[in-house]
Design a protein around this motif. Structure first.
Motif: not given
Length: 294
Positions: A1-7, A81-93, A218-219
């Motif tokens: 989840m948290y780790l899986k959202q990145f290439k 080229k990711y957002s800070v939100k994506q570095l923070t959490t895998c939740r929508k916000k 997951d965050g």
């Protein structure tokens, strides 16, 4: 989840190398230089306090983290080229309620610990409230300690954990590696001179606690709240003569820290904290989330 959202392709992983090696290398050289030159960190801090005062010394310690955090965010946004939100959490916000809950729980637990300690050994607590010194300390701490703790969380439990997880392909390796290196980064702190390397039990234990929070939830939200609360308490409420945060806090503890306090903190209080979070957020599948291959 948290780790899986990145290439996790080779070109994406290589983007981590410059920042990771620059920061870890900088910290390692600093620790190695201090050790070889036998620099007394506590003496350096005391000299700075004598020249600049406690608040100015405290500020000079914290201000580099503003640069570190800004550079990490800029690298993340423009290179990865990711957002800070994506570095923070895998939740929508970003879940600010999680940050506030973690912060509040750790403040309350520390309040109980300090109250019990005070009644057991009141002679070890020296009240030193000075309004003129405390107000600027409060302003500096409220603004810059969250910056310092946020950088450490975004780097160690976010950026660095991703890097180690990607190259090792295993969550457990990432958890252990980042936790141990997080602890070792504190080797140049004056607390090490006062207590010896046994204090690494606490620092590495903190690394494991924060890493487990991040992987299970997951965050970074819970880790961000805990770390900010922990360091604000150390700066504003209670300090010691051997800590890196030698401030005009409300209390100074004059007794020498001992190994038993560290063991209680790491092996009793930290698991209680994890139990509270696990019940609150319905954590499950511990083995998979902490040790499963990616």
């Amino acid at each position: 989840m948290y780790l899986k959202q990145f290439k996790r392709d080779s070109s994406s992983i290589l983007k981590y190398v410059p920042y990771v090696f620059c920061f870890i290398g900088f910290m390692a050289i600093n620790i190695l230089f201090s050790s070889i030159m036998e620099i007394d960190t506590d003496a350096v801090i005391q000299d700075s306090i004598n020249r600049l005062g406690k608040n100015a010394t405290f500020f000079t310690f914290l201000i580099p983290f503003l640069f570190f955090l800004a550079m990490l965010f800029l690298w993340w946004i423009f290179i990865h080229k990711y957002s800070v939100k994506q570095l923070t959490t895998c939740r929508k916000k970003v879940d600010w309620q999680r940050i506030i809950f973690s912060f509040t729980v750790w403040v309350l637990i520390n309040f109980v610990i300090l109250t019990v300690s005070y009644f057991l050994e009141p002679e070890s607590f020296q009240f030193q409230f000075n309004l003129r010194a405390f107000i600027p300390l409060f302003i500096i701490a409220i603004i810059f300690i969250p910056v310092q703790t946020s950088f450490e969380e975004y780097f160690f439990r976010g950026y660095f954990m991703q890097f180690i997880a990607f190259i090792s392909k295993n969550r457990g390796v990432a958890l252990v590696t980042t936790s141990v290196i997080f602890g070792l980064m504190h080797l140049s702190n004056p607390e090490v001179s006062a207590m010896g390397v046994s204090i690494m039990i606490f620092y590495i234990g903190c690394g494991f606690l924060l890493g487990i929070m991040t992987l299970m939830d997951d965050g970074l939200e819970l880790a961000l709240g805990f770390h900010a609360a922990n360091n604000l308490i150390g700066a504003l409420i209670v300090t010691t003569e051997s800590t890196v945060f030698q401030t005009d806090a409300l209390f100074v503890v004059t007794s020498e820290p001992n190994i038993y306090e560290l063991l209680i903190q790491v092996f009793i209080i930290f698991p209680i904290l994890l139990f509270i979070f696990a019940k609150k957020y319905n954590w499950a599948n511990w083995k998979q989330k902490l040790f499963k291959s990616i």
